[in-house]
Design a protein around this motif. Structure first.
Motif, short mmCIF file in Angstrom:
data_model
loop_
_atom_site.label_atom_id
_atom_site.label_comp_id
_atom_site.label_asym_id
_atom_site.label_seq_id
_atom_site.Cartn_x
_atom_site.Cartn_y
_atom_site.Cartn_z
N LYS A 81 0.83 -1.21 0.00
CA LYS A 81 0.00 0.00 0.00
C LYS A 81 0.86 1.25 0.00
N LYS A 82 1.86 1.24 0.88
CA LYS A 82 2.75 2.41 0.97
C LYS A 82 3.49 2.59 -0.35
N ALA A 83 3.92 1.45 -0.91
CA ALA A 83 4.66 1.53 -2.17
C ALA A 83 3.79 2.17 -3.25
N LEU A 84 2.51 1.81 -3.23
CA LEU A 84 1.61 2.39 -4.23
C LEU A 84 1.49 3.90 -4.04
N GLN A 85 1.48 4.32 -2.77
CA GLN A 85 1.43 5.77 -2.51
C GLN A 85 2.65 6.44 -3.12
N SER A 86 3.81 5.85 -2.92
CA SER A 86 5.03 6.44 -3.48
C SER A 86 4.93 6.49 -5.00
N HIS A 87 4.34 5.44 -5.55
CA HIS A 87 4.22 5.37 -7.01
C HIS A 87 3.31 6.48 -7.52
N GLU A 88 2.20 6.68 -6.83
CA GLU A 88 1.28 7.74 -7.26
C GLU A 88 1.97 9.09 -7.18
N ALA A 89 2.69 9.30 -6.09
CA ALA A 89 3.39 10.58 -5.91
C ALA A 89 4.40 10.77 -7.05
N HIS A 90 5.07 9.69 -7.41
CA HIS A 90 6.05 9.76 -8.49
C HIS A 90 5.38 10.12 -9.81
N LYS A 91 4.25 9.47 -10.06
CA LYS A 91 3.56 9.76 -11.31
C LYS A 91 3.11 11.22 -11.37
N GLU A 92 2.67 11.73 -10.22
CA GLU A 92 2.26 13.13 -10.16
C GLU A 92 3.41 14.05 -10.52
N LYS A 93 4.57 13.74 -9.95
CA LYS A 93 5.74 14.57 -10.23
C LYS A 93 6.09 14.53 -11.71
N LEU A 94 6.10 13.33 -12.26
CA LEU A 94 6.42 13.21 -13.69
C LEU A 94 5.42 14.02 -14.51
N LYS A 95 4.19 13.94 -14.08
CA LYS A 95 3.15 14.61 -14.84
C LYS A 95 3.32 16.13 -14.80
N SER A 96 3.83 16.61 -13.67
CA SER A 96 4.00 18.06 -13.55
C SER A 96 5.25 18.53 -14.30
N GLY A 97 5.97 17.60 -14.89
CA GLY A 97 7.08 18.03 -15.72
C GLY A 97 8.45 17.92 -15.07
N ILE A 98 8.49 17.35 -13.85
CA ILE A 98 9.81 17.14 -13.25
C ILE A 98 10.38 15.86 -13.84
N LEU A 99 11.65 15.89 -14.20
CA LEU A 99 12.24 14.72 -14.83
C LEU A 99 12.75 13.75 -13.77
N PRO A 100 12.77 12.44 -14.11
CA PRO A 100 13.19 11.44 -13.12
C PRO A 100 14.53 11.77 -12.47
N ASP A 101 15.47 12.24 -13.25
CA ASP A 101 16.78 12.61 -12.71
C ASP A 101 16.65 13.58 -11.54
#
Ligand code: SF4
Ligand code: SF4
Lengths: 371, 330
Positions: B146-166
């Motif tokens: 469950k926690k991992a999924l939260q991190s994943h959602e947060a990551h997707k949000e960041k990517l979506k806002s235009g922050i690059l993985p690096d």
């Protein structure tokens, strides 16, 4: 409506029987040739796999002969083949080669759409007739595969070199002039008895080589530079498990009817490739294992450049080679493949197999004497 | 001592690292990442792969080798499908087998299959199986997931806002806000593992940014927009990447103010050979937006790539300048 379809080895014989029986008007595209490939290479994406390029060539050539509708099979992944129908459609449209598409695959829209396509092709939905024709065509596919397999065994043993090829070629010429499944069946039966009556050296024990790899390039003699007849004429008995009828029966019919499929190859491949990844990677690995167990001398893998599943298989084959002590040669085909270099590699491989067999024989002899 | 799990910095790392890392850490394992892609890593990968493999696979092999001897486990899940009715790529499906049968001296490999093609609830099943390596307590595994999924959602949000993985992984936001009048908006379509690996892409994204360019990637487009646009195809693409690439490319075409589209392709990529062609055809049929295909392979030279990129940008700026110079009443 004037229908056409892409070539793949002898499949046109089945397609012809099917359309003759239904009374569909059709054009068989000119046989695969350098010209076909040239056309395909010009219009298909540079890095597309070779079968698509040849498809495009077939359709353009058939269009020039009056075809207005193409039949193509497909699927839904994971490999590129599942998207061939759309690629063909788009590419041909862009070059102004307008062909209607009948995709004989399970559509996203389900059964009604599928039936609509069948109806469009066969002019009706006469279930009795359709099942009869399908049965006949499946039989022809099987007979053709048996005929081919027989030629694999006769060729290395023929006393007068060239007999098998001569009968085979004459048969292919005659097929074009017949119509309907019953005539075609008769022709196959006749050619089969002709093959059986060839003078053969029955004591000769040929080297045995299994052919594995991507279905199109292993089945289609134009793309694989006639590998089966080439090896046969070098005195080698070949075998190939991936066949047209196998594909129709195992994949389409048994799958649709939920019949148990012959999955020995998948079982054999399991330690090397745990799952189906598309294309024929599992077959390639599994059949290599089975060939090794059956005492074959070598295996040749054939595939078109950039073929995804076969690249996976190629990476894993060395492990099978090591575990089962069988020699494997990989031949990768693209539009640049020159026949000379290709032949040299096959000849070198055959030499290697010969030496290995001699060494084995000597080894066995030594053991005998040692005792 | 906690058990260590090695994660190769390649392929799906860019999309799933936060999920995987959190999951393993919640279960008390320590995650060790391979070093960023470098010449050594690439060379080692190239050497251990068949020639025909695509660049991302070679890079991945290099990362695996980079972790050998440093970890107890290697995490190389068998990714068959990450979405309903879709596949990823035959090569990625066969990846764990390729690795196991070509590389030597490997630690234990966690190669659980992740296959959501038929049902997304298979994800938890896979997580459970993976978690069993570290815990026998199913509640604990569920919680970690469950926690991992939260991190994943947060990551997707960041990517979506235009922050690059690096930037996400190094926690430094290097977003330069370019001067308004000079900015261009360019869509960059390609596999995450090509775009976001700055060694592989030869710093392409950083170079674009330096040129005052706003980058738009697939990750920044809404799924619903992608699906809407993807309907333009007569037959859906059954590769997850294919659907997203075509859908977002068409979406970008329709977006006001988009100045150009770059398609980044791996040499020898079977999926790209079709997807890129489809994208290009659709773009050429429907618009005159500048479009370029950049192909990456282990031999591509940085200089050549830079020249093509610069020429492309210059052309767009020139076009823009001329367009805006045309008097409105002309
Ligand atoms: S199996 Fe190979 S040749 Fe066939 S569609 Fe897939 S990539 Fe192309
Ligand atoms: S999608 Fe393309 S680049 Fe990615 S692994 Fe498959 S073939 Fe290689």
């Amino acid at each position: 409506m004037k229908v056409t379809f892409p070539h793949m080895g002898n499949t046109y014989i089945c397609a012809k029987a099917l359309m003759d029986d239904f009374g569909i008007d059709y054009v068989i595209p000119p046989f695969n040739s350098k010209k076909t490939l040239e056309i395909g290479t010009k219009y298909a994406p540079e890095l597309a796999c070779l079968p698509l390029k040849i498809n495009i060539g077939n359709f353009v050539q058939a269009h020039r002969q009056g075809a207005d509708t193409m039949i193509i099979t497909g699927g839904c992944g994971p490999c590129r083949f599942g998207y061939y129908s759309e690629m063909n459609r788009e590419i041909l449209k862009d070059i102004g080669c307008e062909l209607d598409v009948i995709a004989l695959e399970w559509p996203d829209q389900g059964l009604p759409e599928f039936l609509r396509r069948v109806k469009k092709l066969t002019g009706g939905l006469n279930v009795v007739k359709i099942s009869r024709v399908l049965k006949d065509v499946t039989q022809i596919a099987k007979m053709m595969d048996d005929f081919e397999r027989l030629s694999f065994r006769v060729r290395p043993r023929e006393v007068h070199k060239g007999d098998t090829d001569r009968i085979y070629k004459a048969f292919l010429n005659k097929v074009l002039k017949t119509a309907g499944s019953s005539e075609i069946k008769k022709l196959i039966r006749d050619a089969t008895s002709e093959l059986l009556s060839i003078d053969m050296d029955r004591d000769f024990v040929p080297l045995k080589v299994g052919i594995v790899g991507e279905i199109y390039t292993t089945i289609d003699p134009f793309t694989n530079n006639n590998i089966a007849s080439k090896l046969g004429n070098m005195g080698i008995e070949v075998d190939r498990q991936v066949t047209v009828s196998g594909w129709i029966i195992e994949h389409i019919i048994k799958n649709a009817l939920h019949l148990p499929r012959d999955l020995r190859y998948a079982e054999a491949a399991r330690p090397y490739l745990g799952t189906m990844i598309g294309g024929h990677a599992q077959e390639t690995l599994g059949h290599t294992v089975l060939y090794a167990k059956e005492g074959y001398d070598g295996v040749i893998q054939v595939y078109p450049l950039t073929c995804m599943p076969e690249i996976v298989a190629e990476s894993i084959l060395p492990a099978v080679e090591r575990d089962y002590d069988i020699s494997v040669l990989t031949l990768i085909i693209d539009e640049m493949t020159g026949e000379a270099g290709y032949d040299t590699r096959i000849e070198a491989f055959v030499d290697l197999l010969k030496r290995r067999r001699e060494r084995k024989n000597v080894g066995e002899a030594t053991v005998l004497f040692g005792n | 001592m906690p058990k260590t799990v090695g994660i190769p910095r390649g392929l799906f790392f860019y999309e799933y690292y936060p999920l995987w890392k959190r999951f393993f850490e919640e279960l008390g394992a320590q995650v060790i990442l391979s070093e960023p892609t470098s010449k050594q890593i690439l060379d080692a990968g190239v050497k251990s792969c068949v020639d025909e493999a695509c660049l991302p696979l070679k890079v991945f092999h290099g990362h695996v080798l980079n972790l050998v001897g440093k970890v107890d486990y290697l995490f190389i899940p068998r990714l068959t499908s990450v979405s309903k009715n879709e596949y990823i790529c035959p090569k990625i499906g066969g990846l764990p087998d390729m690795i196991k049968h070509t590389l030597q001296g490997l630690p234990r490999i966690i190669d659980t299959e992740i296959n959501l093609r038929k049902s997304s609830s298979n994800a938890y099943k896979a997580a459970y199986e993976i978690g069993m390596n570290f815990s026998s307590n199913s509640t604990e595994i569920r919680k970690a997931y469950k926690k991992a999924l939260q991190s994943h959602e947060a990551h997707k949000e960041k990517l979506k806002s235009g922050i690059l993985p690096d930037e996400i992984f190094s926690k430094k936001s290097a977003r330069i806000h370019p001067k308004k009048e000079l900015t261009l908006d360019i869509a960059v379509i390609g596999h995450a593992y090509n775009l976001f690996d700055s060694y592989v892409s030869m710093e392409m994204l950083a170079k674009l940014r330096k040129n005052n360019i706003n980058i738009h990637t697939i990750d920044m487009v809404d799924e619903s927009d992608i699906n809407q646009m993807h309907k333009a195809l007569r037959k859906r693409m059954f590769w997850n990447f294919g659907r997203r690439a075509v859908g977002s490319a068409l979406h970008f075409l329709g977006r006001e103010g988009m100045d150009g589209v770059i398609y980044v392709m791996s040499f020898g990529c079977g999926v790209d050979s079709f997807v890129c062609d489809m994208v290009e055809r659709r773009i050429r049929q429907n618009s005159d937006i500048p479009f370029i295909v950049l192909t990456l392979d282990e031999h591509s030279g940085e200089a050549g790539m830079d020249t093509r990129l610069e020429a492309f940008i210059d052309m767009i700026r020139w076009r823009k300048l001329n367009e805006s110079n045309i008097p409105a009443y002309g």
